[in-house]
Design an enzyme around this catalytic site. Sequence first.
Site, mmCIF file in Angstrom:
data_model
loop_
_atom_site.group_PDB
_atom_site.id
_atom_site.type_symbol
_atom_site.label_atom_id
_atom_site.label_comp_id
_atom_site.label_asym_id
_atom_site.label_seq_id
_atom_site.Cartn_x
_atom_site.Cartn_y
_atom_site.Cartn_z
ATOM 1 N N PRO A 252 35.427 60.659 35.173
ATOM 2 C CG PRO A 252 34.647 61.281 37.163
ATOM 3 C CD PRO A 252 35.619 61.831 35.872
ATOM 4 C CB CYS A 253 32.851 56.382 32.719
ATOM 5 S SG CYS A 253 32.861 54.828 33.939
ATOM 6 C CG ASN A 254 29.833 58.349 37.397
ATOM 7 O OD1 ASN A 254 31.193 58.418 37.234
ATOM 8 N ND2 ASN A 254 29.125 58.100 38.632
ATOM 9 C CG ASN A 255 27.011 61.677 33.904
ATOM 10 O OD1 ASN A 255 27.916 62.290 34.110
ATOM 11 N ND2 ASN A 255 26.051 61.370 34.376
ATOM 12 C CG LEU A 256 30.934 59.188 29.435
ATOM 13 C CD1 LEU A 256 32.579 59.316 29.288
ATOM 14 C CD2 LEU A 256 30.082 60.063 28.417
#
Length: 585
Positions: free
Chosen positions: A544-548
Amino acid sequence: MAGDDCGVEVDKIDWDTEDELEIESIPLASHASLTFPSVEANMASSSAGPSNSKIVDHFIGMGFSAKMVTKAIEENGEENTNSILETLLTLSALENSPPKQQHVDTDESFSEYEGSFLDDFTDLDSDSENEGPAKPVSDVDNKLMFLVDMGYSEDEAHAAIERCGAHSSIAELTDFISAAQISKAADVLLGDLPDRPKPKNLDGCSKLKKRRHYDYKAWKKKKPKCFDDDDETIRLPNPMLGFGVPNELCPTVQRKLPEAAIGPPYFYYENVALAPKGVWNTISRFLYDVEPEFVDSKHFCAAARKRGYVHNLPIHNRFPLLPMPPHTIHEAFPLTRKWWPSWDTRTQLNCLQTCIGSARLTDRIRKALEDYDSERDPPLTVQKFVLDQCRKWNLVWVGKNKVAPLEPDEVEMLLGFPKNHTRGGGISRTDRYKSLGNSFQVDTVAYHLSVLKDMFPGGINLLSLFSGIGGAEVALHRLGIPLKNVVSVDISEVNRNIVRSWWEQTNQKGTLIDLADVQELDADRLQYYMNLFGGFDLVVGGSPCNNLTGSNRYTRDGLEGKESILFYDYFRILDLVKCIATKTE
């Protein structure tokens, strides 16, 4: 990653509805939340000419105060209605903006990359510097004042200038702020995510202990060329052509993989290119010091999608899927050409997101344009408002003065999936957009995986982590590589149902095992599957890229974020697969 009639009313995205998504949580600039009826047309209908009271009533009806309207008319006169509107927008922005604050240095992650992470949202082929009033200004203070005058907060303006650079155009700065607002809407959507446990130990695998005490000094001496000499931050190439793309002249690339990275098993990891400082440094370090390959999918389809890929696949003798997909908006959607205005210079779409523009927004755009005929372009103010929203939400022209968001099947086509891949089976329209927005671009991935076709003529055993809607599986199938055994892992039941349905619809002959959570894959279970199948040939994943994501100012915690920390589970599982394969040789 729209407002209501006038002022700054907010709408809310509701993932649980079938209707087009509405945004309430994005604080928009005052000019973006206004409709733009044609004052000139209303004036022309009166043979005696407009009276002062009629003009005042008209602008008061748009939400401006009587005092503000009177001041604007005094400054510009009654006849110059466009100038009156510009003055009102400026006065309104100044009135609503916060008092000046001393500039405070932003987090260092905001100023690391040379280019703006806005590129994930904007059309790189458009000439944004030629759009109306958005002209480059050399003085930082003037730009700051201009952005505040447009209705953006001073914090937003400071962050945009800090991140994009002092020499960025006003258009780039405003697009940057719009991208950040998109991400804030997504944050509100997702709400508070449950805490994730830290990655589990690698069950005694000897390689883990070596990794925990990684020799940074030794790595620094042999770091790949894409690392910056000053701070060991990976530099993003421009343009993003990776190690080569179809139909583009690219220099021949030779790379030598570190010994620990040489396959089989082969691995292929994907995530957003424009991540916080040090993220790709860490990803490369954990994945055996393999140099990332950065590619923008606009070289494969009609939409931008900047991604980084770390893999140990051969990079020569690749070939694209045929037929090649459309590369421009008009090639992909030829019916839009009839209605496309000359002042909309887009040729490709932005990165396809998980949410779409609302019906209220498209109606507001129609009302803003309806009083201007084909022989008379709307004012620059209106053009800019419309173009900003079209870029932000990937709106296309479907009729006279009518724009609309892409339909799910159109998004499927742009991403390389078969028609109706996400349709039916109890899957809502909203879930379709969400799943597609988080998926691979199949043509791009297939180009990289094409080297496997001659290597595995009898079929391939695939471990697909964070598999989403099966982008890797679809790519391998379209390449003609038989899927012998697939272990597909994804937390979303919707996504697992989509992959299962595709597997059945395409009459796959192999075995599909779907699991819900990568953290369930420990050494014992991997050992069982590898004994059953004879090992895995390829380990694919995109955590997941949610925090990137570059515009995510609020939860942009890098690989330590609640969701993006799952990268370490990808590494854990890959390292276990390599360990088990070595022991069984």
